[in-house]
Enzyme design. Structure first.
Site, PDB file in Angstrom:
ATOM      1  N   ASP A 144      -3.045  24.312  17.656  1.00 49.79           N
ATOM      2  CA  ASP A 144      -3.550  24.935  16.093  1.00 49.79           C
ATOM      3  C   ASP A 144      -3.239  26.409  15.976  1.00 49.79           C
ATOM      4  O   ASP A 144      -3.709  27.317  17.084  1.00 49.79           O
ATOM      5  CB  ASP A 144      -4.987  24.813  16.123  1.00 49.79           C
ATOM      6  CG  ASP A 144      -5.637  24.898  14.778  1.00 49.79           C
ATOM      7  OD1 ASP A 144      -4.760  24.897  13.839  1.00 49.79           O
ATOM      8  OD2 ASP A 144      -6.779  25.410  14.600  1.00 49.79           O
ATOM      9  N   HIS A 166      -6.342  34.426   5.461  1.00 46.34           N
ATOM     10  CA  HIS A 166      -7.265  34.055   6.503  1.00 46.34           C
ATOM     11  C   HIS A 166      -7.581  34.916   7.592  1.00 46.34           C
ATOM     12  O   HIS A 166      -8.800  35.079   7.924  1.00 46.34           O
ATOM     13  CB  HIS A 166      -6.862  32.643   6.857  1.00 46.34           C
ATOM     14  CG  HIS A 166      -7.901  31.861   7.664  1.00 46.34           C
ATOM     15  ND1 HIS A 166      -9.146  31.421   7.496  1.00 46.34           N
ATOM     16  CD2 HIS A 166      -7.774  31.522   8.998  1.00 46.34           C
ATOM     17  CE1 HIS A 166      -9.785  30.728   8.516  1.00 46.34           C
ATOM     18  NE2 HIS A 166      -9.269  31.166   9.529  1.00 46.34           N
ATOM     19  N   GLU A 219     -11.409  23.296   7.740  1.00 44.19           N
ATOM     20  CA  GLU A 219     -10.220  24.159   7.547  1.00 44.19           C
ATOM     21  C   GLU A 219      -9.177  23.372   7.067  1.00 44.19           C
ATOM     22  O   GLU A 219      -8.652  22.272   7.854  1.00 44.19           O
ATOM     23  CB  GLU A 219      -9.876  24.761   9.355  1.00 44.19           C
ATOM     24  CG  GLU A 219     -10.827  25.721   9.517  1.00 44.19           C
ATOM     25  CD  GLU A 219     -10.423  26.617  10.749  1.00 44.19           C
ATOM     26  OE1 GLU A 219      -9.749  26.086  11.271  1.00 44.19           O
ATOM     27  OE2 GLU A 219     -10.896  27.899  10.945  1.00 44.19           O
ATOM     28  N   GLU A 264      -5.612  22.609   6.378  1.00 40.57           N
ATOM     29  CA  GLU A 264      -4.377  22.830   7.289  1.00 40.57           C
ATOM     30  C   GLU A 264      -3.240  21.910   7.071  1.00 40.57           C
ATOM     31  O   GLU A 264      -3.408  20.697   6.512  1.00 40.57           O
ATOM     32  CB  GLU A 264      -4.667  23.079   8.831  1.00 40.57           C
ATOM     33  CG  GLU A 264      -5.890  23.872   8.936  1.00 40.57           C
ATOM     34  CD  GLU A 264      -5.811  24.455  10.627  1.00 40.57           C
ATOM     35  OE1 GLU A 264      -4.677  24.283  11.441  1.00 40.57           O
ATOM     36  OE2 GLU A 264      -6.981  24.787  10.868  1.00 40.57           O
ATOM     37  N   ASP A 280      -9.277  20.611  10.275  1.00 40.24           N
ATOM     38  CA  ASP A 280      -9.916  21.130  11.465  1.00 40.24           C
ATOM     39  C   ASP A 280     -11.409  21.676  11.514  1.00 40.24           C
ATOM     40  O   ASP A 280     -11.392  22.927  11.173  1.00 40.24           O
ATOM     41  CB  ASP A 280      -8.837  22.294  11.892  1.00 40.24           C
ATOM     42  CG  ASP A 280      -9.024  22.897  13.565  1.00 40.24           C
ATOM     43  OD1 ASP A 280      -9.436  22.172  14.276  1.00 40.24           O
ATOM     44  OD2 ASP A 280      -9.028  24.117  13.706  1.00 40.24           O
ATOM     45  N   ARG A 323     -19.201  27.278  12.852  1.00 45.82           N
ATOM     46  CA  ARG A 323     -18.933  28.646  13.053  1.00 45.82           C
ATOM     47  C   ARG A 323     -19.844  29.463  14.019  1.00 45.82           C
ATOM     48  O   ARG A 323     -19.631  30.377  14.600  1.00 45.82           O
ATOM     49  CB  ARG A 323     -19.004  29.282  11.465  1.00 45.82           C
ATOM     50  CG  ARG A 323     -17.884  28.650  10.586  1.00 45.82           C
ATOM     51  CD  ARG A 323     -16.562  28.994  11.000  1.00 45.82           C
ATOM     52  NE  ARG A 323     -15.451  28.703  10.210  1.00 45.82           N
ATOM     53  CZ  ARG A 323     -14.366  28.471  10.163  1.00 45.82           C
ATOM     54  NH1 ARG A 323     -13.885  28.597  11.732  1.00 45.82           N
ATOM     55  NH2 ARG A 323     -13.601  28.130   9.521  1.00 45.82           N
ATOM     56  N   GLN A 375     -18.810  28.806  17.479  1.00 47.72           N
ATOM     57  CA  GLN A 375     -17.446  29.596  17.839  1.00 47.72           C
ATOM     58  C   GLN A 375     -17.743  30.787  17.888  1.00 47.72           C
ATOM     59  O   GLN A 375     -17.274  31.595  18.726  1.00 47.72           O
ATOM     60  CB  GLN A 375     -16.667  29.400  16.494  1.00 47.72           C
ATOM     61  CG  GLN A 375     -15.365  30.072  16.310  1.00 47.72           C
ATOM     62  CD  GLN A 375     -14.497  30.123  15.076  1.00 47.72           C
ATOM     63  OE1 GLN A 375     -14.739  29.052  14.034  1.00 47.72           O
ATOM     64  NE2 GLN A 375     -13.257  30.655  15.022  1.00 47.72           N
ATOM     65  N   LYS A 402     -14.582  24.030  18.092  1.00 47.45           N
ATOM     66  CA  LYS A 402     -13.295  23.310  17.328  1.00 47.45           C
ATOM     67  C   LYS A 402     -13.031  21.954  17.979  1.00 47.45           C
ATOM     68  O   LYS A 402     -12.400  21.146  17.288  1.00 47.45           O
ATOM     69  CB  LYS A 402     -12.073  24.205  17.697  1.00 47.45           C
ATOM     70  CG  LYS A 402     -12.267  25.534  17.201  1.00 47.45           C
ATOM     71  CD  LYS A 402     -12.001  25.730  15.602  1.00 47.45           C
ATOM     72  CE  LYS A 402     -11.743  26.977  15.014  1.00 47.45           C
ATOM     73  NZ  LYS A 402     -11.350  27.284  13.643  1.00 47.45           N
ATOM     74  N   THR A 446     -11.021  16.740  14.805  1.00 47.81           N
ATOM     75  CA  THR A 446     -10.114  17.290  14.092  1.00 47.81           C
ATOM     76  C   THR A 446      -9.386  16.084  13.297  1.00 47.81           C
ATOM     77  O   THR A 446      -8.973  15.140  14.081  1.00 47.81           O
ATOM     78  CB  THR A 446      -8.690  17.868  14.619  1.00 47.81           C
ATOM     79  OG1 THR A 446      -9.231  18.721  15.483  1.00 47.81           O
ATOM     80  CG2 THR A 446      -7.730  18.327  13.742  1.00 47.81           C
ATOM     81  N   GLU A 482     -15.036  31.230   4.245  1.00 46.60           N
ATOM     82  CA  GLU A 482     -14.433  32.506   3.416  1.00 46.60           C
ATOM     83  C   GLU A 482     -15.056  32.058   1.958  1.00 46.60           C
ATOM     84  O   GLU A 482     -15.373  33.179   1.533  1.00 46.60           O
ATOM     85  CB  GLU A 482     -12.793  32.460   3.524  1.00 46.60           C
ATOM     86  CG  GLU A 482     -12.197  32.812   4.691  1.00 46.60           C
ATOM     87  CD  GLU A 482     -10.765  32.604   4.671  1.00 46.60           C
ATOM     88  OE1 GLU A 482      -9.904  33.143   3.868  1.00 46.60           O
ATOM     89  OE2 GLU A 482     -10.394  31.308   5.389  1.00 46.60           O
TER      90      GLU A 482
HETATM   91 CA    CA Z   1      -7.729  25.757  12.855  1.00 50.07          CA
END
Ligand code: CA
Length: 400
Positions: free
Chosen positions: A115, A122, A188, A190, A220, A224, A227, A240, A244, A345
């Protein structure tokens, strides 16, 4: 007139003859899996069609053999399929299934998963949220595509339920860490690159097309709170690795020739292995829906590092890329708040809730929430290339 029954099947359909993504599906309760190609709102069963180039690669109920076969085979098969779906008459042995009647499966055996973190917007936003007193962009970021090795075994196909992960976190006002279900579960958005061709290390940037078979959307999922507590000094781990999601349809790289865009110039010269060829980006327009409300539209064309540079970087030390490996772009975030690729975000660390249709307020994901990521890209002659969605619904953490 094509023989495909969808009334709108043609270049104006996002899944018209210009797209032709591959997937793996089953129809009956026996779960027997077939390789298929998406045409309009139908799946064409490739295992039942005689005479295709590489036919022997399409019968195992997965894409592994096709991925390994390499670029020439991919091109011959795509050419043959393009002729076949554009024909007036239905070919012998053609079996079409309405999309709504099939079950989709993870289309290949995922090898190594990497990843990346290639959106400057970002990276800067996350830096500001996680490390408010420091420079948002770390000094290495403009010199190399930052990435980490993820967990291939928990890559799941679109539609798979996402169990809320549990783990340790340390709330800002607490003296000690706590253990329990994540309270800051995020997405996420992606773009994933599915690898194929010969096993190889040190892939030059201008040979990416021999090692990337196609593109698929990725979510993904990220906890948080887990993390933020665990990630220093070694980077993401359990925040994470629980899941996924990968779209069920892989769009061949060959379908995206008209979607190539120039990347922004780096602020300084790059190492030679990242600088050769013409590193192109892709003009995918993503859209993220949260319980049916479109909350953001991330523009993939704003990424700073290309898939060619990412692959060159991940193999420059002698590590190999193998058929079935997957690498993802990193969260796709444009410059404005309605273009960011994650809810961290979007809600600025949970401090600025968003309102979904019906007046529901959200910061992070609640149990039962569903997120759907879709995308389109420019195709040949003004057509649009569609991408298979990546969807997932959050279910509660197990008790205990
Ligand atoms: Ca990611």
């Amino acid at each position: 007139m094509s023989w495909i029954p969808d009334p709108a099947f043609g270049p104006e359909h996002p899944f018209g003859p210009q797209t032709l993504p591959y997937g793996v599906f089953s129809t009956g309760p026996d779960g027997f899996r077939s390789v298929g190609v998406r045409v309009g709102d139908h799946v064409l069963d490739l295992s039942a069609l005689p005479g295709l180039p590489g036919q022997e690669l399409l019968v195992g109920g997965g894409l592994d053999a096709l991925l390994a076969a390499g670029r020439d085979t991919w091109a011959r098969l795509r050419d043959a399929l393009t002729d076949l779906v554009n024909a007036d008459d239905e070919p012998q042995g053609a079996q079409l299934h309405p999309l709504a009647s099939v079950r989709m499966h993870l289309p290949f055996t995922v090898g190594d998963y990497v990843d990346f973190y290639s959106s400057r917007n970002h990276a800067e936003n996350v830096g500001r949220i996680f490390r408010p007193d420091a420079e948002p962009l770390l000094p290495n970021w403009t010199h190399l595509p930052v990435g980490y090795h993820g967990r291939a075994g928990t890559i799941v196909v679109s539609g798979t339920e996402i169990v809320r992960p549990a783990g340790q976190s340390k709330p800002r006002d607490a003296d000690e860490p706590v253990y329990g279900p994540s309270r800051r579960l995020d997405v996420e958005a992606e773009v994933g690159f599915v690898c194929g061709g010969p096993v190889r290390s040190r892939v030059p940037v201008d040979e990416v097309e021999s090692h990337v078979f196609g593109v698929a959307l990725v979510n993904d999922w990220s906890a948080r709170d887990i993390q933020a507590w665990e990630y220093q000094p070694l980077g993401p781990f359990l925040g994470k690795s629980f899941a996924t999601s990968l779209a069920a349809w892989i769009t061949p790289l060959a379908a995206l020739a008209d979607a190539r865009v120039e990347l922004a110039k780096p602020p300084h010269p790059l190492a030679s292995y990242l600088d050769g060829g013409q590193p192109w980006g892709l003009d995918l327009s993503l859209q993220v829906s949260w319980n049916g409300t479109v909350v953001t539209r991330p523009p993939f064309a704003t990424m700073s590092w290309s898939c060619a540079q990412q692959l060159a970087h991940l193999t420059v030390n002698g590590a190999t890329v193998r058929p079935g490996d997957l690498f993802a772009s990193g969260t796709v975030s444009g410059p404005s708040r309605d273009q960011v690729g994650c809810f961290l975000e979007l809600t600025w660390g949970g401090r600025e809730p968003v309102t979904l249709d019906g007046g529901v307020s959200r910061t992070f994901l609640e149990d039962g929430d569903e997120v759907v990521i879709t995308a389109t890209a420019p195709g040949p002659s003004g057509s649009v290339v569609g991408f298979g969605e990546v969807a997932g619904r959050v279910v509660p953490a197990p008790a205990g």
